[in-house]
Write a protein that holds these residues in place. Sequence first.
Motif, PDB file in Angstrom:
ATOM      1  N   GLN A   1       0.721  -1.327   0.085  1.00 21.07           N
ATOM      2  CA  GLN A   1      -0.003   0.014   0.015  1.00 21.07           C
ATOM      3  C   GLN A   1       0.898   1.164  -0.037  1.00 21.07           C
ATOM      4  OE1 GLN A   1      -1.886  -1.061   3.439  1.00 21.07           O
ATOM      5  NE2 GLN A   1      -3.996  -1.561   2.405  1.00 21.07           N
ATOM      6  N   ALA A   2       2.000   1.256   0.639  1.00 17.98           N
ATOM      7  CA  ALA A   2       2.795   2.330   0.875  1.00 17.98           C
ATOM      8  C   ALA A   2       3.458   2.526  -0.794  1.00 17.98           C
ATOM      9  CB  ALA A   2       3.906   2.283   1.770  1.00 17.98           C
ATOM     10  N   LEU A   3       3.769   1.421  -1.239  1.00 12.61           N
ATOM     11  CA  LEU A   3       4.400   1.570  -2.628  1.00 12.61           C
ATOM     12  C   LEU A   3       3.502   2.173  -3.392  1.00 12.61           C
ATOM     13  CD1 LEU A   3       6.450   0.860  -5.141  1.00 12.61           C
ATOM     14  CD2 LEU A   3       5.378  -1.527  -5.085  1.00 12.61           C
ATOM     15  N   ALA A   4       2.092   1.918  -3.533  1.00  7.89           N
ATOM     16  CA  ALA A   4       1.033   2.170  -4.214  1.00  7.89           C
ATOM     17  C   ALA A   4       0.829   3.761  -4.121  1.00  7.89           C
ATOM     18  CB  ALA A   4      -0.311   1.500  -4.192  1.00  7.89           C
ATOM     19  N   HIS A   5       0.867   4.107  -2.847  1.00  5.67           N
ATOM     20  CA  HIS A   5       0.604   5.710  -2.689  1.00  5.67           C
ATOM     21  C   HIS A   5       1.746   6.584  -3.117  1.00  5.67           C
ATOM     22  CE1 HIS A   5      -3.164   5.335  -0.674  1.00  5.67           C
ATOM     23  NE2 HIS A   5      -2.868   4.398   0.227  1.00  5.67           N
ATOM     24  N   ARG A   6       2.880   5.724  -3.056  1.00  5.75           N
ATOM     25  CA  ARG A   6       4.211   6.620  -3.724  1.00  5.75           C
ATOM     26  C   ARG A   6       3.786   6.863  -5.118  1.00  5.75           C
ATOM     27  NH1 ARG A   6       7.296   3.077  -0.258  1.00  5.75           N
ATOM     28  NH2 ARG A   6       7.990   1.960  -1.992  1.00  5.75           N
ATOM     29  N   LEU A   7       3.595   5.953  -5.694  1.00  2.24           N
ATOM     30  CA  LEU A   7       3.459   5.926  -6.981  1.00  2.24           C
ATOM     31  C   LEU A   7       2.400   6.938  -7.530  1.00  2.24           C
ATOM     32  CD1 LEU A   7       3.961   2.117  -7.881  1.00  2.24           C
ATOM     33  CD2 LEU A   7       5.500   3.838  -8.785  1.00  2.24           C
ATOM     34  N   LEU A   8       1.349   6.891  -6.721  1.00  3.59           N
ATOM     35  CA  LEU A   8       0.100   7.790  -6.953  1.00  3.59           C
ATOM     36  C   LEU A   8       0.678   9.302  -6.714  1.00  3.59           C
ATOM     37  CD1 LEU A   8      -2.783   5.568  -6.005  1.00  3.59           C
ATOM     38  CD2 LEU A   8      -2.078   6.383  -8.308  1.00  3.59           C
ATOM     39  N   ASP A   9       1.590   9.728  -6.053  1.00  5.25           N
ATOM     40  CA  ASP A   9       2.246  10.749  -5.597  1.00  5.25           C
ATOM     41  C   ASP A   9       2.817  11.379  -6.889  1.00  5.25           C
ATOM     42  OD1 ASP A   9       1.190  10.999  -3.185  1.00  5.25           O
ATOM     43  OD2 ASP A   9       3.140  10.289  -2.231  1.00  5.25           O
ATOM     44  N   ALA A  10       2.966  12.606  -7.231  1.00  2.00           N
ATOM     45  CA  ALA A  10       3.723  13.195  -8.382  1.00  2.00           C
ATOM     46  C   ALA A  10       5.205  12.779  -8.364  1.00  2.00           C
ATOM     47  CB  ALA A  10       3.733  14.835  -8.272  1.00  2.00           C
ATOM     48  N   GLY A  11       5.764  12.766  -9.496  1.00  2.39           N
ATOM     49  CA  GLY A  11       6.776  12.095  -9.667  1.00  2.39           C
ATOM     50  C   GLY A  11       7.952  13.124  -9.312  1.00  2.39           C
ATOM     51  N   PRO A  12       9.376  13.047  -9.640  1.00  5.13           N
ATOM     52  CA  PRO A  12       9.897  11.608 -10.101  1.00  5.13           C
ATOM     53  C   PRO A  12       9.772  10.536  -9.080  1.00  5.13           C
ATOM     54  CG  PRO A  12      11.802  13.199  -9.738  1.00  5.13           C
ATOM     55  CD  PRO A  12      10.212  14.014  -9.585  1.00  5.13           C
ATOM     56  N   HIS A  13       9.581   9.307  -9.747  1.00  8.11           N
ATOM     57  CA  HIS A  13       9.554   8.152  -8.738  1.00  8.11           C
ATOM     58  C   HIS A  13      10.966   7.320  -8.604  1.00  8.11           C
ATOM     59  CE1 HIS A  13       5.334   8.545 -10.247  1.00  8.11           C
ATOM     60  NE2 HIS A  13       5.247   8.764  -8.867  1.00  8.11           N
ATOM     61  N   ALA A  14      11.087   6.892  -7.632  1.00 12.04           N
ATOM     62  CA  ALA A  14      12.497   6.205  -7.182  1.00 12.04           C
ATOM     63  C   ALA A  14      12.670   4.882  -8.351  1.00 12.04           C
ATOM     64  CB  ALA A  14      12.621   5.523  -5.956  1.00 12.04           C
TER      65      ALA A  14
ATOM     66  N   LEU B   1       7.121   4.379 -16.513  1.00  7.76           N
ATOM     67  CA  LEU B   1       8.072   3.565 -17.314  1.00  7.76           C
ATOM     68  C   LEU B   1       8.276   4.094 -18.991  1.00  7.76           C
ATOM     69  CD1 LEU B   1       6.969  -0.141 -16.357  1.00  7.76           C
ATOM     70  CD2 LEU B   1       9.310   0.940 -15.848  1.00  7.76           C
ATOM     71  N   VAL B   2       7.131   4.670 -19.387  1.00  7.97           N
ATOM     72  CA  VAL B   2       7.160   5.311 -20.614  1.00  7.97           C
ATOM     73  C   VAL B   2       8.176   6.467 -20.637  1.00  7.97           C
ATOM     74  CG1 VAL B   2       5.776   6.619 -22.277  1.00  7.97           C
ATOM     75  CG2 VAL B   2       4.962   4.489 -21.350  1.00  7.97           C
ATOM     76  N   GLU B   3       8.116   7.451 -19.498  1.00  5.80           N
ATOM     77  CA  GLU B   3       9.177   8.399 -19.435  1.00  5.80           C
ATOM     78  C   GLU B   3      10.472   8.076 -19.322  1.00  5.80           C
ATOM     79  OE1 GLU B   3       7.809  10.585 -16.035  1.00  5.80           O
ATOM     80  OE2 GLU B   3       5.933  11.174 -16.834  1.00  5.80           O
ATOM     81  N   ALA B   4      10.675   6.839 -18.739  1.00  3.10           N
ATOM     82  CA  ALA B   4      11.807   6.460 -19.012  1.00  3.10           C
ATOM     83  C   ALA B   4      12.271   5.609 -20.073  1.00  3.10           C
ATOM     84  CB  ALA B   4      12.254   5.304 -17.641  1.00  3.10           C
ATOM     85  N   ARG B   5      11.512   5.527 -21.058  1.00  2.94           N
ATOM     86  CA  ARG B   5      11.643   4.989 -22.281  1.00  2.94           C
ATOM     87  C   ARG B   5      11.840   3.322 -22.181  1.00  2.94           C
ATOM     88  NH1 ARG B   5      11.269   8.189 -26.146  1.00  2.94           N
ATOM     89  NH2 ARG B   5      12.146   6.441 -27.754  1.00  2.94           N
ATOM     90  N   ARG B   6      11.205   2.593 -21.153  1.00  2.54           N
ATOM     91  CA  ARG B   6      11.352   1.093 -20.943  1.00  2.54           C
ATOM     92  C   ARG B   6       9.962   0.637 -21.248  1.00  2.54           C
ATOM     93  NH1 ARG B   6      12.768   1.040 -14.539  1.00  2.54           N
ATOM     94  NH2 ARG B   6      12.414  -0.934 -14.899  1.00  2.54           N
TER      95      ARG B   6
ATOM     96  N   ARG C   1      -1.147   4.370 -24.895  1.00  5.88           N
ATOM     97  CA  ARG C   1      -0.056   5.394 -24.645  1.00  5.88           C
ATOM     98  C   ARG C   1       1.383   4.796 -24.904  1.00  5.88           C
ATOM     99  NH1 ARG C   1      -3.467   7.416 -20.568  1.00  5.88           N
ATOM    100  NH2 ARG C   1      -2.239   6.223 -18.845  1.00  5.88           N
ATOM    101  N   VAL C   2       1.616   3.521 -24.380  1.00 10.77           N
ATOM    102  CA  VAL C   2       2.729   2.887 -24.546  1.00 10.77           C
ATOM    103  C   VAL C   2       2.849   2.507 -26.097  1.00 10.77           C
ATOM    104  CG1 VAL C   2       4.112   0.919 -24.221  1.00 10.77           C
ATOM    105  CG2 VAL C   2       2.723   1.711 -22.443  1.00 10.77           C
ATOM    106  N   HIS C   3       2.205   2.213 -26.653  1.00 17.59           N
ATOM    107  CA  HIS C   3       2.207   1.884 -28.239  1.00 17.59           C
ATOM    108  C   HIS C   3       2.396   3.019 -29.119  1.00 17.59           C
ATOM    109  CE1 HIS C   3       1.159  -2.209 -27.660  1.00 17.59           C
ATOM    110  NE2 HIS C   3      -0.030  -1.907 -27.526  1.00 17.59           N
ATOM    111  N   LEU C   4       1.872   4.377 -28.564  1.00 15.33           N
ATOM    112  CA  LEU C   4       2.001   5.363 -29.235  1.00 15.33           C
ATOM    113  C   LEU C   4       3.441   6.119 -28.887  1.00 15.33           C
ATOM    114  CD1 LEU C   4      -1.508   7.265 -28.974  1.00 15.33           C
ATOM    115  CD2 LEU C   4      -0.633   6.024 -30.899  1.00 15.33           C
ATOM    116  N   ALA C   5       3.942   5.860 -27.724  1.00 16.25           N
ATOM    117  CA  ALA C   5       5.291   6.560 -27.552  1.00 16.25           C
ATOM    118  C   ALA C   5       6.421   5.761 -28.100  1.00 16.25           C
ATOM    119  CB  ALA C   5       5.563   6.330 -25.958  1.00 16.25           C
TER     120      ALA C   5
END
Length: 254
Positions: free
Chosen positions: A115-128, A175-180, A207-211
């Motif tokens: 749950q802590a991981l999920a909430h970190r990801l839902l916060d504004a980035g950048p993410h670890a 992951l898209v922003e990191a081009r992964r 969005r992944v396909h378009l990127a």
Amino acid sequence: MTLLAVPEVRSTPHGDQGGLRVALLDGFRLTGGTGAVPASGGAERLLAFMAMRHRPVGRLLVASSLWAGATEGHAYAALRSALTRMNRTCREALLVTPSSLELAPGVPVDLHDAQALAHRLLDAGPHAAADLGVAAVATLSSELLPLWYDDWVLIEAEDWRQLRLHALEAVVDGLVEARRFGDATAAAGVVARADPLRESAQAALIRVHLAEGNQSEAVHAFERFSRLLRADLGLVPTPGLRDLVEGRAGPQRG
């Protein structure tokens, strides 16, 4: 009525739980310093219930939740039996007072970490970087106590499902922003398989396909989703999803 007494169970001192850990994702597990700890069905249910809570819970609420179909007296008797029949290691995972129960301090729960991981990801980035890794996707792909059908489990499981799917969609964008793109496609696929009719998941995949510049893949994903939505619900995708495929939408998450 006179309530049946429930024995007090003393835990080991704070921070000294012998490496005990409770896992609720993809099934219940109690582990200690020497590996898996056996637990009876009653002990599993009680430990799982307490592990979902972040604070002490009154005995009446515990008993009435776990034995919802029983009378108050029978529920208390069942709680007493579950506590009395617990092995010593299971008892060390609980802190029982005259009025309440709680998970013993110092016993980690995988659900809380997830749950802590999920909430970190839902916060504004950048993410670890670790929060966008394969291990994070695996954690967010895990269900809460699958094949457990008690009402108290189903409510928590649905809350976790919604949280983890939103977090996975955030992972896709990171992951898209990191081009992964390969990892992003895999993460989007997890959400789409978990809920094939979830439009925000399809938007993440598109969005992944378009990127990547794969316009044909984006169109095919949109068409597959359109057919499924029409067949199952008699609906059509929202204009926002169509605009995304046709290049008229912005890059924000749907």
